[in-house]
Enzyme design. Sequence first.
Site, short mmCIF file in Angstrom:
data_model
loop_
_atom_site.label_atom_id
_atom_site.label_comp_id
_atom_site.label_asym_id
_atom_site.label_seq_id
_atom_site.Cartn_x
_atom_site.Cartn_y
_atom_site.Cartn_z
CB CYS A 47 -68.83 12.83 -46.38
SG CYS A 47 -68.10 14.27 -45.56
CG HIS A 48 -73.22 16.55 -44.06
ND1 HIS A 48 -73.14 15.50 -43.17
CD2 HIS A 48 -74.52 16.89 -44.13
CE1 HIS A 48 -74.35 15.24 -42.70
NE2 HIS A 48 -75.20 16.06 -43.27
CB THR A 49 -67.55 17.17 -48.23
OG1 THR A 49 -67.21 17.55 -46.90
CG2 THR A 49 -66.75 18.00 -49.21
CG HIS A 69 -65.15 12.24 -49.90
ND1 HIS A 69 -66.40 12.77 -50.10
CD2 HIS A 69 -64.81 12.60 -48.65
CE1 HIS A 69 -66.79 13.42 -49.04
NE2 HIS A 69 -65.83 13.33 -48.12
CD GLU A 70 -67.10 8.95 -44.46
OE1 GLU A 70 -66.88 10.16 -44.27
OE2 GLU A 70 -68.02 8.35 -43.89
CB CYS A 99 -46.48 12.16 -53.40
SG CYS A 99 -45.52 13.65 -53.06
CB CYS A 102 -44.77 17.17 -53.18
SG CYS A 102 -45.94 17.18 -51.81
CB CYS A 105 -45.00 14.86 -48.81
SG CYS A 105 -46.67 14.43 -49.36
CB CYS A 113 -49.92 15.42 -50.82
SG CYS A 113 -49.02 14.75 -52.23
NE ARG A 117 -56.84 20.07 -53.35
CZ ARG A 117 -57.85 20.55 -54.06
NH1 ARG A 117 -57.92 20.32 -55.37
NH2 ARG A 117 -58.80 21.27 -53.48
CB CYS A 177 -64.11 11.45 -45.09
SG CYS A 177 -64.22 13.25 -44.95
NE ARG A 372 -69.83 10.21 -42.71
CZ ARG A 372 -69.85 11.55 -42.54
NH1 ARG A 372 -70.97 12.17 -42.22
NH2 ARG A 372 -68.75 12.26 -42.74
N1 LIG Z 1 -62.10 19.68 -43.04
C1 LIG Z 1 -62.29 18.42 -43.42
O1 LIG Z 1 -61.36 17.71 -43.78
C2 LIG Z 1 -63.68 17.85 -43.36
C3 LIG Z 1 -63.87 16.46 -43.41
C4 LIG Z 1 -65.17 15.95 -43.30
C5 LIG Z 1 -66.24 16.81 -43.20
N2 LIG Z 1 -66.02 18.15 -43.21
C6 LIG Z 1 -67.13 19.11 -43.02
O2 LIG Z 1 -67.48 19.07 -41.66
C7 LIG Z 1 -68.83 19.51 -41.49
C8 LIG Z 1 -69.58 18.57 -40.59
O3 LIG Z 1 -69.77 17.31 -41.20
P1 LIG Z 1 -70.80 16.25 -40.57
O4 LIG Z 1 -70.82 15.11 -41.50
O5 LIG Z 1 -70.51 16.02 -39.15
O6 LIG Z 1 -72.16 17.12 -40.71
P2 LIG Z 1 -73.58 17.00 -40.02
O7 LIG Z 1 -74.52 17.80 -40.86
O8 LIG Z 1 -73.91 15.58 -39.72
O9 LIG Z 1 -73.41 17.74 -38.62
C9 LIG Z 1 -73.59 19.09 -38.45
C10 LIG Z 1 -74.29 19.33 -37.11
O10 LIG Z 1 -74.35 20.74 -36.92
C11 LIG Z 1 -75.60 21.08 -36.36
N3 LIG Z 1 -75.84 22.49 -36.66
C12 LIG Z 1 -76.27 23.03 -37.84
N4 LIG Z 1 -76.32 24.38 -37.73
C13 LIG Z 1 -75.93 24.69 -36.47
C14 LIG Z 1 -75.76 25.92 -35.75
N5 LIG Z 1 -76.00 27.09 -36.33
N6 LIG Z 1 -75.31 25.86 -34.48
C15 LIG Z 1 -75.06 24.66 -33.88
N7 LIG Z 1 -75.21 23.46 -34.51
C16 LIG Z 1 -75.62 23.48 -35.79
C17 LIG Z 1 -76.58 20.10 -36.99
O11 LIG Z 1 -77.75 19.96 -36.21
C18 LIG Z 1 -75.73 18.82 -37.05
O12 LIG Z 1 -75.90 18.06 -35.88
C19 LIG Z 1 -69.38 19.66 -42.92
O13 LIG Z 1 -69.28 21.01 -43.30
C20 LIG Z 1 -68.42 18.82 -43.75
O14 LIG Z 1 -68.40 19.26 -45.09
C21 LIG Z 1 -64.77 18.68 -43.26
N1 LIG Z 2 -63.61 22.31 -53.10
C1 LIG Z 2 -63.97 22.76 -51.81
C2 LIG Z 2 -62.96 22.29 -50.80
C3 LIG Z 2 -63.63 21.66 -49.69
C4 LIG Z 2 -62.64 21.23 -48.62
O1 LIG Z 2 -62.11 22.08 -47.89
N2 LIG Z 2 -62.40 19.95 -48.53
C5 LIG Z 2 -61.63 19.38 -47.44
C6 LIG Z 2 -62.07 17.99 -47.27
S1 LIG Z 2 -63.77 17.87 -46.86
C7 LIG Z 2 -63.99 16.23 -46.73
O2 LIG Z 2 -65.26 15.97 -46.41
C8 LIG Z 2 -60.13 19.36 -47.77
O3 LIG Z 2 -59.45 18.38 -47.56
N3 LIG Z 2 -59.61 20.44 -48.22
C9 LIG Z 2 -58.24 20.55 -48.62
C10 LIG Z 2 -58.09 20.36 -50.11
O4 LIG Z 2 -59.15 20.27 -50.78
O5 LIG Z 2 -56.98 20.36 -50.59
C11 LIG Z 2 -64.10 24.26 -51.75
O6 LIG Z 2 -63.40 24.92 -52.53
O7 LIG Z 2 -64.89 24.73 -50.94
ZN LIG Z 3 -65.90 13.98 -46.19
ZN LIG Z 4 -46.77 15.03 -51.63
#
Ligand SMILES: NC(=O)c1ccc[n+]([C@@H]2O[C@H](COP(=O)([O-])OP(=O)(O)OC[C@H]3O[C@@H](n4cnc5c(N)ncnc54)[C@H](O)[C@@H]3O)[C@@H](O)[C@H]2O)c1
Ligand SMILES: N[C@@H](CCC(=O)N[C@@H](CSCO)C(=O)NCC(=O)O)C(=O)O
Ligand SMILES: [Zn+2]
Ligand SMILES: [Zn+2]
Length: 379
Positions: A47-49, A69-70, A99, A102, A105, A113, A117, A177, A372
């Site tokens: 994943c990109h994270t 994580h995926e 859990c 907490c 939850c 949760c 954490r 994820c 992916r």
């Molecule tokens: N919040 C969460 O729980 C959670 C979960 C999973 C992933 N994420 C985050 O979500 C984001 C996306 O993940 P992904 O796997 O789909 O990433 P990815 O890199 O595959 O997709 C990002 C897309 O954005 C486009 N892009 C880049 N810059 C741009 C801009 N300025 N304007 C428009 N488009 C642009 C890219 O061309 C690409 O298609 C990442 O930051 C990842 O860390 C968050």
């Molecule tokens: N350590 C990072 C946190 C990044 C973040 O926000 N992670 C998401 C999941 S991304 C999955 O690809 C998330 O679940 N956040 C809630 C949590 O971490 O409790 C930072 O500090 O930037």
């Molecule tokens: Zn992820």
């Molecule tokens: Zn909990």
Amino acid sequence: MTTQGQVITCKAAVAWEPNKPLVIEDVQVAPPQAGEVRIKILFTALCHTDAYTWSGKDPEGLFPCILGHEAAGIVESVGEGVTEVQPGDHVIPCYQAECRECKFCKSGKTNLCGKVRTATGVGVMMNDRKSRFSVNGKPIYHFMGTSTFSQYTVVHDVSVAKIDTKAPLDKVCLLGCGVSTGLGAVWNTAKVEPGSIVAVFGLGTVGLAVAEGAKAAGASRIIGIDIDSKKFDTAKNFGVTEFVNPKDHDKPIQQVLVDLTDGGVDYSFECIGNVSVMRAALECCHKGWGTSVIVGVAASGQEISTRPFQLVTGRVWKGTAFGGFKSRTQVPWLVEKYMKKEIKVDEYITHNLTLVEINEAFDLLHEGGCLRCVLKVDD
Ligand SMILES: NC(=O)c1ccc[n+]([C@@H]2O[C@H](COP(=O)([O-])OP(=O)(O)OC[C@H]3O[C@@H](n4cnc5c(N)ncnc54)[C@H](O)[C@@H]3O)[C@@H](O)[C@H]2O)c1
Ligand SMILES: N[C@@H](CCC(=O)N[C@@H](CSCO)C(=O)NCC(=O)O)C(=O)O
Ligand SMILES: [Zn+2]
Ligand SMILES: [Zn+2]
């Protein structure tokens, strides 16, 4: 020969330092302690994270560590007091624990949760605040409470979702994820209604899953925004109805969208991790009710800004972690939806490699054609 209670030596990809190629090492994985589960990981996606933390920009990033994580795998052994899973169960590790006890939850207001954490954020297990991974006696940090770039990992029992044994693990690992996050951002966080106009910024896996979720929710228009025009062909298959490339316009992208939609969209989703785009995603929302959901993860030190007037006039700014899904309860439900062909998963998998090819897999992740890449982890 049983491995229960024994240290297991297996292959894992260790990130010794930020941005340096991962190294496949023989890693010692200690047995699970009370409330812990040791899992044989069969498949993991990237994943990109993972790339974000590896880059050194994550304030919680610790090295050396085992990222990932995926994933999906099979329980090898469980520690004392673990009742909800047993050896042989098919599972998806969940970085967002559940859990059920907490205050988070029990609140009914969030999927976050609090139980483990404080440990998962510093790369250790709750029980003794230590790692279960080592290489020749040197401890290696856990990551997000999952560390799936390893043939065996140890996780907290509150971070394990038991799934249908008939589910193909090489596919449903994605429900750990990206796909779940995109769907949940629409269904749980935004609660998109039928007829809504939706804008999705970033058409990677997360953005495409947002589009898929929005289509299922009955959105009337789903506008995909990406700087890579090649994304549009694929995006149509996930429900995107219109495509906008900011590079084709002189006006700010929020203005382009406001003009296209008679005043703004009902819901927008930022799926990139770019704080300027987060601002645009908020500001393209309709006055009075438009809601913008931040999904992308932005680097350490980055901050969002807008004129407060944007909120005073009724726009709402939200964020989502794991799409608001309660992990242990709802990941098995998502797996069932996949088995009934109600959600896509296979379509997000563009590449398949093995654990030893993980550095190539990270290279692929930065290429536009990769959504992916699933790694086969066992030998
Ligand atoms: N919040 C969460 O729980 C959670 C979960 C999973 C992933 N994420 C985050 O979500 C984001 C996306 O993940 P992904 O796997 O789909 O990433 P990815 O890199 O595959 O997709 C990002 C897309 O954005 C486009 N892009 C880049 N810059 C741009 C801009 N300025 N304007 C428009 N488009 C642009 C890219 O061309 C690409 O298609 C990442 O930051 C990842 O860390 C968050
Ligand atoms: N350590 C990072 C946190 C990044 C973040 O926000 N992670 C998401 C999941 S991304 C999955 O690809 C998330 O679940 N956040 C809630 C949590 O971490 O409790 C930072 O500090 O930037
Ligand atoms: Zn992820
Ligand atoms: Zn909990």
